[in-house]
Write an enzyme that holds these catalytic residues in place. Structure first.
Site, mmCIF file in Angstrom:
data_model
loop_
_atom_site.group_PDB
_atom_site.id
_atom_site.type_symbol
_atom_site.label_atom_id
_atom_site.label_comp_id
_atom_site.label_asym_id
_atom_site.label_seq_id
_atom_site.Cartn_x
_atom_site.Cartn_y
_atom_site.Cartn_z
ATOM 1 N N ASP A 50 -1.744 6.199 6.871
ATOM 2 C CA ASP A 50 -1.920 5.740 6.804
ATOM 3 C C ASP A 50 -2.915 5.037 7.342
ATOM 4 O O ASP A 50 -2.642 6.192 8.481
ATOM 5 C CB ASP A 50 0.000 4.215 6.774
ATOM 6 C CG ASP A 50 0.265 3.132 6.491
ATOM 7 O OD1 ASP A 50 -1.124 2.780 5.998
ATOM 8 O OD2 ASP A 50 1.155 2.438 7.279
ATOM 9 N N THR B 111 -5.496 -1.691 6.682
ATOM 10 C CA THR B 111 -6.032 -3.410 6.677
ATOM 11 C C THR B 111 -7.218 -3.245 7.186
ATOM 12 O O THR B 111 -7.720 -4.837 7.424
ATOM 13 C CB THR B 111 -4.757 -3.518 7.927
ATOM 14 O OG1 THR B 111 -5.645 -2.789 9.451
ATOM 15 C CG2 THR B 111 -3.397 -3.410 7.380
ATOM 16 N N ARG C 64 6.897 -8.381 1.705
ATOM 17 C CA ARG C 64 7.751 -7.197 2.676
ATOM 18 C C ARG C 64 8.103 -9.427 3.637
ATOM 19 O O ARG C 64 9.111 -9.194 3.943
ATOM 20 C CB ARG C 64 6.845 -6.737 3.779
ATOM 21 C CG ARG C 64 7.293 -6.745 4.973
ATOM 22 C CD ARG C 64 7.764 -5.564 6.377
ATOM 23 N NE ARG C 64 6.993 -4.685 5.447
ATOM 24 C CZ ARG C 64 5.824 -4.408 5.442
ATOM 25 N NH1 ARG C 64 5.136 -4.254 6.664
ATOM 26 N NH2 ARG C 64 6.069 -3.133 5.087
ATOM 27 N N LYS D 18 0.895 -1.480 -0.006
ATOM 28 C CA LYS D 18 -0.065 -0.241 0.236
ATOM 29 C C LYS D 18 0.613 1.266 0.164
ATOM 30 O O LYS D 18 0.691 1.997 -0.896
ATOM 31 C CB LYS D 18 -1.005 -0.160 1.000
ATOM 32 C CG LYS D 18 -1.603 -1.476 1.364
ATOM 33 C CD LYS D 18 -2.887 -0.877 2.182
ATOM 34 C CE LYS D 18 -2.140 -1.620 3.669
ATOM 35 N NZ LYS D 18 -1.186 -2.408 3.705
ATOM 36 N N THR D 19 1.953 1.062 0.643
ATOM 37 C CA THR D 19 2.972 2.922 1.158
ATOM 38 C C THR D 19 3.741 2.521 -0.392
ATOM 39 O O THR D 19 3.630 4.240 -1.355
ATOM 40 C CB THR D 19 3.836 1.555 2.062
ATOM 41 O OG1 THR D 19 3.698 1.542 3.223
ATOM 42 C CG2 THR D 19 4.552 3.758 2.145
#
Ligand SMILES: Nc1ncnc2c1ncn2[C@@H]1O[C@H](COP(=O)(O)OP(=O)(O)OP(=O)(O)O)[C@@H](O)[C@H]1O
Length: 369
Positions: free
Chosen positions: A129, A178, A237, A84-85
């Protein structure tokens, strides 16, 4: 209500607690933060997977560019570590705009948000975020800012307080969450484009790993990448983190080249098994199978059996076990699925004595008839 009664979809692992310290945790740790900037794809073409999201976002951005306008506000939902970032930075890059990054928990007062909004440049991307964790007053200020590019700054207190309207330059808000279900509808409705990020397929993660290996100057063969991908829980990640641990192993124990054998041996050292389960996940499954015959068993009992807090079992271990179809949450407690017995190489008890077979409320047929 007894919280064992939950049968809903598990939440993504939260940002705090044991999830943050695990090799297979999806939340960024300090080590990740140091390297992630170097590994982030810089444009939509470099961004792997999420085909639909990419295609739709590409249209949104191209159209805005063609109109010479600021892009619509974008809401990105999905578990931690899915990009997302990265995508918010790509949006800014594709629009040729600067980006400001902040998060919901950092904005506790409406004044904090007013300060950020009033200092934005025209066309700037504001990445917020964990937008679901913003305070209520800030959230309400955001409604007006998103819709009318205006905020009312309240000066003074009590009956003498006055609202001073402040015009804002047009900007693009990229909200990430999330927990999309926790966003109030008025906030959700103000996003022009909403995208849900899915977990990645192993083949996509394999591409992520090859790309990262090449950026890190690590030699890896396709089987080595496939082995890491299969243990990465659908999350780039985690794939990048496992790659770094395997690289260490390959350098110390071999000639630096990552093969399937090296990946398997390295991740064996770190107790990440072939399906991405770690020590805690396996302890929960083993207790469920060996001590309770597959369940159903209450969450608290299961937690005591593995010597962990019930929150740790519920929020850290269970979401992935449920997603993998190894454990089910039923109204009568936790139940192992047939796949759990297979994964741990155990044989499910036969006859009517097993809780898994006699489990109630629709779980009776877990083993078939
Ligand atoms: N589609 C992708 N292709 C290649 N690399 C990716 C992709 N998505 C994520 N990554 C990598 O995974 C890492 C984590 O991504 P990112 O920080 O964007 O996740 P996130 O969803 O914002 O996580 P969080 O919710 O914890 O902030 C980044 O270093 C990035 O390089």
């Amino acid at each position: 209500m007894n919280r064992d009664d939950t049968t809903d979809t598990p939440a993504a692992e939260g940002p705090a607690g044991p999830a943050a310290e695990r090799l297979v945790g999806s939340v960024a740790d300090r080590d990740d933060q140091a390297v992630e900037a170097a590994l982030r794809p810089k444009d939509l073409d470099e961004f792997i997977g999420q085909e639909k999201v990419r295609e739709q976002l590409d249209l949104v951005l191209r159209a805005a560019r063609a109109r010479g306008a600021t892009a619509d506000h974008v809401l990105l939902s999905g578990a931690p570590g899915l990009g997302k970032t990265t995508l918010s930075m790509i949006i800014a890059a594709e629009m040729g705009a600067p980006i400001r990054i902040t998060s919901g928990p950092a904005i506790q007062h409406a004044g904090d948000l007013a300060a950020i909004l009033s200092s934005l440049q025209e066309g700037e991307v504001l990445f917020l975020d964990e937008i679901h964790r913003m305070s209520r007053p800030a959230e309400e200020m955001l409604y007006m800012a998103m819709e009318d590019f205006r905020v009312d700054v309240i000066v003074g207190k009590g009956p003498g307080a006055t609202a001073i309207p402040l015009e804002l330059p047009p900007f693009t808000l990229v909200g990430a969450t999330t927990r999309a279900g926790l966003l109030p509808p008025p906030l959700r409705d103000r996003f022009g484009f909403t995208a849900h990020m899915e977990y990645y397929e192993p083949a996509e993660l394999q591409r992520v790993i090859h790309r990262s290996a090449s950026l890190l100057d690590v030699e890896i063969d396709p089987d080595g990448a496939a082995e890491i991908a299969g243990r990465s829980r659908g999350t780039p990640r985690i794939a990048n983190r496992l790659l770094r641990r395997v690289r260490d192993y390959a350098q110390v124990k071999a000639d630096g080249v990552i093969t399937r054998e090296i990946s398997a041996a390295a991740l064996g050292v770190y107790e990440v098994d072939g399906r991405g389960l770690d020590r805690l996940d396996r302890a929960v499954l083993e207790a469920l199978l060996k001590l309770f015959g597959g369940g159903p068993v209450g969450l608290s009992t299961l937690a005591v059996a593995v010597g962990e807090e019930r929150e740790t079992v519920e929020e850290v271990a269970e979401p992935f076990l449920v997603r993998e179809g190894l454990l089910a949450r039923t109204p009568r407690g936790r139940v192992a699925t047939p796949a759990a017995w297979v994964h741990l190489g155990l044989t499910a008890p036969t006859g009517g004595g097993s809780g898994a077979r006699t489990g109630a409320n629709g779980q009776q047929d877990l083993f078939g008839t």
